[in-house]
Write an enzyme that holds these catalytic residues in place. Structure first.
Site, mmCIF file in Angstrom:
data_model
loop_
_atom_site.group_PDB
_atom_site.id
_atom_site.type_symbol
_atom_site.label_atom_id
_atom_site.label_comp_id
_atom_site.label_asym_id
_atom_site.label_seq_id
_atom_site.Cartn_x
_atom_site.Cartn_y
_atom_site.Cartn_z
ATOM 1 N N TRP A 323 0.831 -1.204 0.000
ATOM 2 C CA TRP A 323 0.000 0.000 0.000
ATOM 3 C C TRP A 323 0.867 1.257 0.000
ATOM 4 O O TRP A 323 0.525 2.256 -0.622
ATOM 5 C CB TRP A 323 -0.908 0.001 1.227
ATOM 6 C CG TRP A 323 -1.785 1.214 1.340
ATOM 7 C CD1 TRP A 323 -3.036 1.391 0.820
ATOM 8 C CD2 TRP A 323 -1.474 2.447 2.016
ATOM 9 N NE1 TRP A 323 -3.522 2.643 1.134
ATOM 10 C CE2 TRP A 323 -2.582 3.307 1.871
ATOM 11 C CE3 TRP A 323 -0.369 2.890 2.737
ATOM 12 C CZ2 TRP A 323 -2.608 4.581 2.419
ATOM 13 C CZ3 TRP A 323 -0.400 4.167 3.272
ATOM 14 C CH2 TRP A 323 -1.505 5.001 3.123
ATOM 15 N N HIS A 324 2.006 1.187 0.685
ATOM 16 C CA HIS A 324 2.870 2.358 0.788
ATOM 17 C C HIS A 324 3.608 2.665 -0.510
ATOM 18 O O HIS A 324 4.076 3.804 -0.694
ATOM 19 C CB HIS A 324 3.883 2.181 1.925
ATOM 20 C CG HIS A 324 3.294 2.403 3.282
ATOM 21 N ND1 HIS A 324 2.634 1.420 3.978
ATOM 22 C CD2 HIS A 324 3.269 3.507 4.085
ATOM 23 C CE1 HIS A 324 2.223 1.905 5.147
ATOM 24 N NE2 HIS A 324 2.600 3.161 5.233
ATOM 25 N N GLY A 325 3.743 1.713 -1.398
ATOM 26 C CA GLY A 325 4.434 2.016 -2.644
ATOM 27 C C GLY A 325 4.642 0.792 -3.510
ATOM 28 O O GLY A 325 4.657 -0.349 -3.031
#
Length: 498
Positions: A323-325
């Site tokens: 989700w963060h990248g």
């Protein structure tokens, strides 16, 4: 538009507050919400008008799907609506955020040569997508009602939480916008919100942005760092990401209070945690809530045996990393966090006095639990911040090489901040040989100040217990003016990229 900009503070924010309270004073409640939503879309589109097409399309499709659910009469139709909502929202997120990452890996695995699209990632797409996905899931499962388009539009676009969270649930915000008692100006709420906003602004501008000077240079020079410089780079980044995200969370909540809207707490002193599990109950709390509610529990949670619980935990943290990248470094970071949480859940080692009570065979003092938690989190950030796995492993290699080449002086020289100008000139005139040492002292001082602040009350606790007397007001005023003077460059928030 950035919270830490003159345009936002002196033009946008006053205009929105005047329009919001002015229309509500005239009892124009629906126009007031439309005005707030319109200004929020301007706030979002200021970064790039292309972003407006994405968010408006996303809102329209999700609202249409919610409206169609009004005519649902069978569970089969609800399941079809649920599947459509998940596919549409995750499909949009995949296309903009993960398409090139997916193609890169396909090309690597199968030696193919598919072209990359180099798609421009809309700011905050992960946040407003998850926010709407939670609504659609609850709508299709009968837990949420269908709201008017004005309410839904205001819920999604409310600018304090639009770009970097918190991930707000419909039931937390829409009833507040419907509550007419919240439409009148409150001096107490305004003072609370303004204080919280200024404290968050100070964290971002005076701490995070200064530490970023060292962090950015350090990770650009990965292959040149020695052990001391690597250690200080990761400590600087640990404090930077804390003050950056904590600062944004404070500002978002503070802005909410200015409009008499209470946003959920998203950040609660995570570096005071004495276990990794406790840390994740304090850091990005609304993201954890989303994954627990909509992924972990549907997978069976902790009710299907120890092996299944471990698997579910690892899935959650791998997804959190992704989700963060769109990079394997984020997946590695999430996996490392998952392994540490699994270790906590096994109950082999427990921490006395820890907030998270876990039965354990061996108990260690709280300070030792904190030390291990903080250290492991620091190490995991090598993955989080590095451009690739190769660079991340090089940072580990640097740290454990136990070499000192003197690169610390070059790193510390990046602390050439305006506040140090007078001291720099004096040292240059009277003791130029000590200038490099002075930069090192300044860097250590910055890290010590950061560590000291983390041991004190967090911003929300300060505001809730403040007497708003002359001393506190002067404190807030000094931070505000100092922050304004420090707006020397455009500095986005780290979580804008997620």
């Amino acid at each position: 538009m950035l919270f830490n900009s003159y345009l936002f503070i002196f033009i946008f924010l006053p205009a929105v507050l005047i329009g919001w309270y002015g229309l509500n004073k005239l009892e124009k409640y629906e126009p007031a919400k439309l005005f707030l939503a319109g200004m929020s879309l301007w706030f979002y589109g200021y970064f790039n008008t292309y972003y407006l097409l994405v968010i408006v399309a996303s809102i329209s499709v999700n609202y249409l799907l919610s409206w169609l659910m009004k005519f649902s009469r069978t569970k089969r139709i609800n399941r079809m609506g649920l599947a459509a909502g998940i596919v549409i929202n995750l499909g949009i997120l995949f296309y903009f955020k993960y398409y090139d990452f997916f193609i890169e890996n396909i090309n690597y695995l199968f030696r193919s040569d598919f072209n990359l699209k180099h798609i421009l990632l809309p700011l905050g797409i992960s946040f407003f997508t998850f926010q709407q996905l939670s609504f659609i899931i609850d709508r299709c499962t009968g837990k949420a009602e269908h709201y008017s388009f004005t309410n839904y539009l205001t819920f999604v676009t409310f600018f304090p939480q639009l770009i970097a969270g918190p991930i707000v649930l419909y039931k937390e915000v829409i009833p507040q916008f419907e509550d007419k008692s919240r439409r009148t100006f409150s001096s107490a709420g305004f003072a609370r919100g303004l204080s919280l906003f200024v404290l968050g602004l100070g964290k971002k501008v005076l701490l995070a942005d200064v530490l970023a000077l060292v962090t950015n240079f350090g990770f650009e020079q990965t292959y040149f760092l020695d052990t001391p410089s690597t250690l200080l780079v990761i400590l600087a980044y640990t404090f930077q990401i804390y003050f950056d995200f904590s600062g944004y969370s404070d500002m978002a909540m503070g802005l909410g209070y200015l409009f008499n809207i209470e946003l959920p707490v998203n950040f609660r002193s995570p570096y005071k945690a004495c276990s990794v599990k406790e840390l994740w109950q304090r850091w990005h709390m609304t993201l954890s809530r989303f994954f627990i509610t909509y992924v972990y529990i549907p997978l069976g949670g902790s009710k299907k045996g120890k092996v299944r619980t471990i698997l579910n935990t690892m899935i959650i943290f791998a997804l959190s990393g992704l989700w963060h990248g769109a990079n394997w470094t984020y997946v590695a970071w999430g996996t490392m966090q998952g392994l540490l949480v699994v270790w906590d859940n096994l109950g082999i080692v427990g921490v006395r006095g820890c907030e998270e009570k876990i039965p354990a065979k061996i108990h260690i003092p709280r300070w030792l639990g904190w030390f291990f938690t903080f250290s492991f989190f620091n190490l995991s950030l090598f993955f989080f911040r590095s451009e690739s796995m190769t660079y991340a492993f090089q940072m580990f290699k640097n740290l454990f090489s136990f070499k000192n080449t003197g690169y610390l002086y070059k790193l510390a020289a990046k602390m050439d901040i305006p506040e140090f100008y007078v001291f720099k000139q004096a040292i240059t005139m009277f003791a130029p040989d000590l200038l490099n040492t002075a930069y090192v002292v300044l860097l250590f001082l910055m890290l010590l100040i950061s560590a000291f602040i983390l041991t004190r009350k967090n911003s929300l606790e300060m505001v809730e217990t403040a007497c708003y007397g002359q001393g506190f007001n002067w404190y807030i005023t000094i931070i505000f003016l100092w922050s304004l003077i420090s707006f020397s460059q455009v500095s986005t928030f780290i979580y804008f990229n997620f």
